[in-house]
Design a protein around this motif. Structure first.
Motif, PDB file in Angstrom:
ATOM      1  N   ARG A   9      79.407   3.165  59.768  1.00  0.00           N
ATOM      2  CA  ARG A   9      79.332   3.765  61.094  1.00  0.00           C
ATOM      3  C   ARG A   9      79.890   5.183  61.014  1.00  0.00           C
ATOM      4  N   HIS A  10      79.216   6.115  61.671  1.00  0.00           N
ATOM      5  CA  HIS A  10      79.663   7.515  61.685  1.00  0.00           C
ATOM      6  C   HIS A  10      81.093   7.629  62.203  1.00  0.00           C
ATOM      7  N   GLY A  11      81.696   8.785  61.978  1.00  0.00           N
ATOM      8  CA  GLY A  11      83.051   9.023  62.465  1.00  0.00           C
ATOM      9  C   GLY A  11      83.100   9.280  63.961  1.00  0.00           C
ATOM     10  N   GLU A  12      84.306   9.245  64.502  1.00  0.00           N
ATOM     11  CA  GLU A  12      84.490   9.507  65.932  1.00  0.00           C
ATOM     12  C   GLU A  12      83.899  10.861  66.308  1.00  0.00           C
ATOM     13  N   THR A  13      83.266  10.901  67.493  1.00  0.00           N
ATOM     14  CA  THR A  13      82.672  12.150  67.983  1.00  0.00           C
ATOM     15  C   THR A  13      83.354  12.591  69.275  1.00  0.00           C
ATOM     16  N   MET A  14      82.967  13.774  69.726  1.00  0.00           N
ATOM     17  CA  MET A  14      83.516  14.304  70.974  1.00  0.00           C
ATOM     18  C   MET A  14      83.171  13.385  72.144  1.00  0.00           C
ATOM     19  N   PHE A  15      81.929  12.849  72.185  1.00  0.00           N
ATOM     20  CA  PHE A  15      81.546  11.954  73.274  1.00  0.00           C
ATOM     21  C   PHE A  15      82.310  10.633  73.204  1.00  0.00           C
ATOM     22  N   ASN A  16      82.592  10.136  71.994  1.00  0.00           N
ATOM     23  CA  ASN A  16      83.450   8.960  71.862  1.00  0.00           C
ATOM     24  C   ASN A  16      84.806   9.236  72.501  1.00  0.00           C
ATOM     25  N   ASP A  36      89.320  10.106  59.473  1.00  0.00           N
ATOM     26  CA  ASP A  36      89.037   8.685  59.248  1.00  0.00           C
ATOM     27  C   ASP A  36      87.952   8.512  58.192  1.00  0.00           C
ATOM     28  N   LEU A  37      86.935   9.338  58.252  1.00  0.00           N
ATOM     29  CA  LEU A  37      85.841   9.250  57.291  1.00  0.00           C
ATOM     30  C   LEU A  37      86.295   9.586  55.874  1.00  0.00           C
ATOM     31  N   LYS A  38      87.245  10.504  55.781  1.00  0.00           N
ATOM     32  CA  LYS A  38      87.755  10.858  54.455  1.00  0.00           C
ATOM     33  C   LYS A  38      88.423   9.653  53.795  1.00  0.00           C
ATOM     34  N   ARG A  39      89.074   8.813  54.602  1.00  0.00           N
ATOM     35  CA  ARG A  39      89.691   7.598  54.050  1.00  0.00           C
ATOM     36  C   ARG A  39      88.613   6.624  53.565  1.00  0.00           C
ATOM     37  N   THR A  40      87.554   6.490  54.343  1.00  0.00           N
ATOM     38  CA  THR A  40      86.447   5.627  53.911  1.00  0.00           C
ATOM     39  C   THR A  40      85.791   6.192  52.660  1.00  0.00           C
ATOM     40  N   ALA A  41      85.567   7.496  52.646  1.00  0.00           N
ATOM     41  CA  ALA A  41      84.925   8.138  51.499  1.00  0.00           C
ATOM     42  C   ALA A  41      85.767   7.968  50.238  1.00  0.00           C
ATOM     43  N   THR A  42      87.081   8.079  50.373  1.00  0.00           N
ATOM     44  CA  THR A  42      87.980   7.889  49.230  1.00  0.00           C
ATOM     45  C   THR A  42      87.903   6.455  48.726  1.00  0.00           C
ATOM     46  N   ALA A  43      87.849   5.508  49.647  1.00  0.00           N
ATOM     47  CA  ALA A  43      87.770   4.095  49.265  1.00  0.00           C
ATOM     48  C   ALA A  43      86.474   3.768  48.529  1.00  0.00           C
ATOM     49  N   ASP A  62      76.131  14.324  59.166  1.00  0.00           N
ATOM     50  CA  ASP A  62      77.411  14.908  58.742  1.00  0.00           C
ATOM     51  C   ASP A  62      78.268  13.872  58.019  1.00  0.00           C
ATOM     52  N   THR A  63      78.214  12.638  58.486  1.00  0.00           N
ATOM     53  CA  THR A  63      78.991  11.564  57.862  1.00  0.00           C
ATOM     54  C   THR A  63      78.497  11.262  56.458  1.00  0.00           C
ATOM     55  N   VAL A  64      77.189  11.149  56.280  1.00  0.00           N
ATOM     56  CA  VAL A  64      76.667  10.790  54.961  1.00  0.00           C
ATOM     57  C   VAL A  64      76.948  11.893  53.937  1.00  0.00           C
ATOM     58  N   HIS A  65      76.937  13.145  54.357  1.00  0.00           N
ATOM     59  CA  HIS A  65      77.247  14.233  53.417  1.00  0.00           C
ATOM     60  C   HIS A  65      78.720  14.184  52.998  1.00  0.00           C
ATOM     61  N   LEU A  66      79.583  13.770  53.911  1.00  0.00           N
ATOM     62  CA  LEU A  66      80.989  13.617  53.553  1.00  0.00           C
ATOM     63  C   LEU A  66      81.144  12.495  52.519  1.00  0.00           C
ATOM     64  N   GLY A 201      83.692   4.788  61.067  1.00  0.00           N
ATOM     65  CA  GLY A 201      84.016   4.862  59.644  1.00  0.00           C
ATOM     66  C   GLY A 201      84.081   3.522  58.943  1.00  0.00           C
ATOM     67  N   SER A 202      83.807   2.432  59.663  1.00  0.00           N
ATOM     68  CA  SER A 202      83.856   1.107  59.042  1.00  0.00           C
ATOM     69  C   SER A 202      82.617   0.860  58.194  1.00  0.00           C
ATOM     70  N   VAL A 203      82.708  -0.151  57.322  1.00  0.00           N
ATOM     71  CA  VAL A 203      81.611  -0.502  56.423  1.00  0.00           C
ATOM     72  C   VAL A 203      81.162  -1.937  56.700  1.00  0.00           C
ATOM     73  N   THR A 204      79.882  -2.101  56.922  1.00  0.00           N
ATOM     74  CA  THR A 204      79.259  -3.416  57.045  1.00  0.00           C
ATOM     75  C   THR A 204      78.289  -3.556  55.873  1.00  0.00           C
ATOM     76  N   ARG A 205      78.422  -4.643  55.127  1.00  0.00           N
ATOM     77  CA  ARG A 205      77.628  -4.784  53.905  1.00  0.00           C
ATOM     78  C   ARG A 205      76.544  -5.834  54.086  1.00  0.00           C
TER      79      ARG A 205
END
Length: 226
Positions: A9-16, A36-43, A62-66, A201-205
């Motif tokens: 799931r994408h990271g938090e946005t302004m509308f969120n 938050d996304l950086k933590r997911t990306a690192t994991a 933007d999320t997928v490029h990160l 930023g969560s992952v569903t597999r």
């Protein structure tokens, strides 16, 4: 050959952050969302992906490029954008205040005033909630369950076609769409009742089998659990 699919799931946005309805409309990622996304990306940095995909909405792109930039063991080319994996469409309610929108939908569903979407869905069921959303929308453009179900089936078919030679892929999508996929394809969901909304930023597999069957095997995993 089966394909393992990491749905992020994408990271938090302004509308969120501003508590606004956000389906096909878009808004930029917040600082918190990026952190938050950086933590997911690192994991996921040491997880090899044959390819990465995203919805065609900018917050997903933007999320997928990160994710791509942080990954140390994958060679990913141009990101393909898949409109089938867009967020649920809320029609005329796009960009409106969430509490006011849910209250209007609750009244249309016949349960009076209610601003908690979970309580509304628990009362009337997800199918009736989607139907009430479409009915309450002055232009009746919001997606109902038949329309959404048709798009989900098309999304899985598209994914099967483009990943037939790939063992593991990452795909960035959206909270309500991922949740609805899980209701349909997760064996821990009965397909009738609501399940928890996935975190930014969560992952569903999921596993996409060669015969076209898709199943969710892990849902809403946070970076600390990956």
């Amino acid at each position: 050959m089966a394909t393992e699919v990491y749905l992020v799931r994408h990271g938090e946005t302004m509308f969120n952050q501003l508590n606004k309805v956000q389906g096909w409309c878009d808004s930029p990622l917040t600082v918190k969302g990026i952190d938050d996304l950086k933590r997911t990306a690192t994991a996921l940095a040491q997880v090899h992906f044959d390819n990465m995909y995203s919805s065609d909405l900018k917050r997903a792109i933007d999320t997928v490029h990160l994710m791509k930039d942080a990954n140390q063991v994958s060679t990913i080319g141009k990101i393909r954008k898949l409109p089938e994996f867009r967020e649920v469409f809320f029609g005329s309610f796009e960009g409106d205040d969430i509490d006011q929108t849910w209250d209007q939908i609750a009244q249309t569903a016949g349960i009076g005033h209610e601003t908690n979407v979970q309580k509304i869905i628990n009362r009337v069921g997800l199918r009736e909630f989607r139907a009430a959303t479409k009915k309450a929308d002055p232009r009746h453009l919001a997606e109902d369950m038949p329309e959404l179900d048709k798009r989900m089936v098309k999304a899985i078919a598209t994914l099967q076609e483009i990943t037939k030679n790939e063992k593991r892929v990452l795909l960035v999508s959206h909270g309500d769409f991922i949740k609805t996929l899980a209701i349909k394809y997760w064996n821990q969901s009965d397909g009738q009742h609501d399940i928890i909304f996935p975190d930014n930023g969560s992952v569903t597999r999921g596993i996409l089998h060669s015969n076209g069957k898709f199943e969710i095997v892990d849902y809403n995993q946070k970076a600390i659990d990956l």
